[in-house]
Design an enzyme around this catalytic site. Sequence first.
Site, PDB file in Angstrom:
ATOM      1  N   ASP A 484      23.059 -24.332  11.879  1.00  0.00           N
ATOM      2  CA  ASP A 484      24.355 -23.893  12.396  1.00  0.00           C
ATOM      3  C   ASP A 484      25.199 -23.154  11.376  1.00  0.00           C
ATOM      4  O   ASP A 484      26.153 -22.462  11.723  1.00  0.00           O
ATOM      5  CB  ASP A 484      25.181 -25.126  12.804  1.00  0.00           C
ATOM      6  CG  ASP A 484      24.991 -25.502  14.262  1.00  0.00           C
ATOM      7  OD1 ASP A 484      24.593 -24.634  15.045  1.00  0.00           O
ATOM      8  OD2 ASP A 484      25.261 -26.665  14.586  1.00  0.00           O
TER       9      ASP A 484
HETATM   10  C1  GLC Z   1      26.594 -28.540  12.467  1.00  0.00           C
HETATM   11  C2  GLC Z   1      26.543 -28.622  10.985  1.00  0.00           C
HETATM   12  C3  GLC Z   1      27.816 -29.009  10.367  1.00  0.00           C
HETATM   13  C4  GLC Z   1      28.980 -28.320  11.017  1.00  0.00           C
HETATM   14  C5  GLC Z   1      28.903 -28.672  12.494  1.00  0.00           C
HETATM   15  C6  GLC Z   1      30.099 -28.359  13.335  1.00  0.00           C
HETATM   16  O1  GLC Z   1      26.437 -29.828  12.931  1.00  0.00           O
HETATM   17  O2  GLC Z   1      25.624 -29.605  10.596  1.00  0.00           O
HETATM   18  O3  GLC Z   1      27.775 -28.768   9.010  1.00  0.00           O
HETATM   19  O4  GLC Z   1      30.133 -28.738  10.426  1.00  0.00           O
HETATM   20  O5  GLC Z   1      27.776 -28.042  12.997  1.00  0.00           O
HETATM   21  O6  GLC Z   1      30.339 -26.988  13.421  1.00  0.00           O
HETATM   22  C1  GLC Z   2      23.761 -30.609  13.414  1.00  0.00           C
HETATM   23  C2  GLC Z   2      23.750 -30.009  14.787  1.00  0.00           C
HETATM   24  C3  GLC Z   2      22.431 -29.337  15.076  1.00  0.00           C
HETATM   25  C4  GLC Z   2      22.068 -28.381  13.981  1.00  0.00           C
HETATM   26  C5  GLC Z   2      22.105 -29.079  12.632  1.00  0.00           C
HETATM   27  C6  GLC Z   2      21.840 -28.138  11.494  1.00  0.00           C
HETATM   28  O1  GLC Z   2      22.909 -31.701  13.364  1.00  0.00           O
HETATM   29  O2  GLC Z   2      23.992 -30.985  15.764  1.00  0.00           O
HETATM   30  O3  GLC Z   2      22.493 -28.652  16.293  1.00  0.00           O
HETATM   31  O4  GLC Z   2      20.799 -27.882  14.250  1.00  0.00           O
HETATM   32  O5  GLC Z   2      23.372 -29.662  12.455  1.00  0.00           O
HETATM   33  O6  GLC Z   2      22.876 -27.243  11.281  1.00  0.00           O
END
Ligand code: GLC
Ligand code: GLC
Length: 814
Positions: A484
């Site tokens: 993400d």
């Molecule tokens: C994903 C990422 C995290 C970020 C979140 C919300 O889960 O792991 O680092 O803060 O998205 O946007």
């Molecule tokens: C968090 C989010 C997932 C994403 C991951 C890596 O676990 O829920 O969707 O793939 O972060 O950013």
Amino acid sequence: MRYGHFDDKQREFVITRPDTPLPWLNMLGQDEFYGLCTQTAGGYSFWKDARLRRITRYRYNNNPMDNDGRFLYVRHGKSVWNPGWKPSRTKLDGFECRHGLGYTNIVGRKDGIEVQQRVFIPPNENVEIWKVTVRNRTKQRQKLSLFSYVEFCFYEALNDMTNYQRTYSIGEVEIEGNAIYHKTEYRERRNHYTLFGCTRKIDGFDTSRDAFVGVHHGLHDPKAVLAGKCTNSHAYGWNPVGAHQVNLNLAPGAEETFAYVLAYVDQGDLPKFDAPFVINKTKGREVLKRYSDIAEIDRAFAAVKGRWDELLSNFTTPDAPNEHLRRMVNVWNQVQCMATFNLSRSTSGYETGIGRGMGYRDSNQDILGFVHLLPERARQRILDIASTQLSDGTCFHQYQPLTKKGNADIGGGFNDDPLWLILSTCAYIRETGDASILNEVCGYADKPGSKDTLLHHIETSIAYTLNNRGPHGLPLIGHADWNDCLNLNCFSKEPNESFQVTGDIAGSKAESVMIAGLFLYATRDLAALYGHLGRAEDKQRVEGYYGDMLKTVETQAWDGAWYTRAFDAQSRPVGSKACKEGKVFIESQAWCVLGGAGQDNGRAKKALQAVEKHLYHPKYGCALQWPPYSEYHLELGEVSSYPPGYKENAGVFSHNNTWIHIGWAMFGDGERALDYYLSICPSAKPDHDIYRSEPYVYAQMTASQFSPTPGEAKNSWLTGTAAWSFVVGSQYILGIQPDFNGLRIDPCVPKDWKGFTVQRKYRGVTYTIIVKNPKKKSKGIKTLVVDGKKVDGNVVPLPSDGRSSVTVEATLGA
Ligand code: GLC
Ligand code: GLC
């Protein structure tokens, strides 16, 4: 272990002191009513959706942490204490919390008085029960008062914690006998109320927080408890709470058992009121009456246990030689898979229930570890998720569980999203054999009423990736892929902007090698499915896509010693030896290997070796990339915003580690597969003052060797690690893989394992699978004997004669 231990026989984790390094949480409920419960009875309850139907209040990020909950206060002589230690934190003479499957049992003892509080949610009921037993362990008669306490939430949790100019003036309650009815907004738009009742005669109550706790007091020293007396307050506005006072007078050795009932009551078609302002309480009274019978409570509790016995009997290994793997695969990993399936990334000690709802990619992956438990629920979920896809192939990244509608704030454009649907669908069909799901109508979010099928969604997803490729022929990344925080189109210098959804992805050229690998995996899955369905042309067509993408990956994305991670908006490589920081990333190694790249040219092995060399630490697991970013890279987005060694900036992001575990298993390296598996396994963590998170469930992230706090975990419970670790343990190490035509047996174990047994329920048949390893091998089935008959290959054919149990003997050694 200083804080507790596993009781594998009871399938409980026993916490022996309340001051764990972080709150250690249990998840209660698996239908519509849910409760989060920590070892000190902290947490809250909600119905279906922690944002839109929150029943009790919880203050996240509070100090002390985890200070709201389902509390009992004991007033005995001059002392005030809680059996769960908090909130008063009065020193106890004895404490034990047992987190079990669907229940938490807390016992606190002080000055010869013992209070036991067992919290659970019966199957298919909108009720949380606290069965309470108070025991006098002394030789004298003892008088004491017990006070219960919950704080009601005004249902819509975000409004509840932001809009006090309104919420201070909306609270309404009613009291009838031993029951407190929370009925805020019931007159207007709500057809539901909350009931907090006590099944025993009470000696007082409070419903106003100011009266019970006091404006200048805290939950650690509530005024009414200090005074030894409730005030029988009626909340009118401000903050409604539920508190009952029960006075007990116990003979030496005597005990008393009763219960508190917290219920969410939907009024259905019943008339709402008996009289102006007076709720028609027919349903509430029924609930209370039913649970006034202790035998009924015990039956409900037995039903919780019975249900878990049944669920877990679908996969169990009594004797796999490693105790951590055994306990995770048999019990806790499956429990966590249930939680991630139900809650996605919405509600935990770290997810507030108001931020992220259900995730498109997350929920699809969660199904991989859940489908063997309740395939019918997985089926419905797949169709629900597909319905949040748009007709151009893009998907709403998140949706609310109550409405099942995509969340427009986040929108779409995370270009890996569409492909995960293929993995969940294929996993469902491999588990059940039910290909009819492909013909189910589940329209597109932008075409309400459209008659397109799930298979149409799947083809739309493939087409989306094919049609959205960049200068290297690799898939465009959009806002981000699985990572993400790899936001190659954001360029944000403005602190008030979101990294993930600010950048304009229209016309962008940034590409993802991870999506390319995922595409390989998905098309291989889909081709196998078409083959199984006898659709040779479709199979060939999809194999063509596979072949083209494979060629692209091998010609464009090999960096010399590992696979490049991505190309940024200027087409510069990310995750390459040419980069100053972030030279090697884990996800592209994992997905290229899983997708079958690098098989004939030695690259797959090299990619895994690069992970070992640059990312792996035997105590903590694999960091996400190396070297961590020390500077903010405008062109990379959020990934470089975290301090080095945390989260996506080279933290150990457990989820992606599991793919590497599969990679080693595919290579037949049983030692590495298990060692790597154990490196992120919570049960195997030796020092909980360092690890801090729960020892029985995976955490999203552990601080890596590149941080000053290596080995410290956070964000436990809701992580894709749950599903994928179950896949690793059950399908790749123990090697029991559901396939379209039966169970494939393909373990990958350390050479010194002598063998193991698995009981697996699969398509209505119970398989007892005995794996033997006389030749000290890691992988490869030499002989497969099914009910005494030798079978070629390693797939156990489905019994054609209606047998309900099958015995399989598989010997390693090919
Ligand atoms: C994903 C990422 C995290 C970020 C979140 C919300 O889960 O792991 O680092 O803060 O998205 O946007
Ligand atoms: C968090 C989010 C997932 C994403 C991951 C890596 O676990 O829920 O969707 O793939 O972060 O950013």
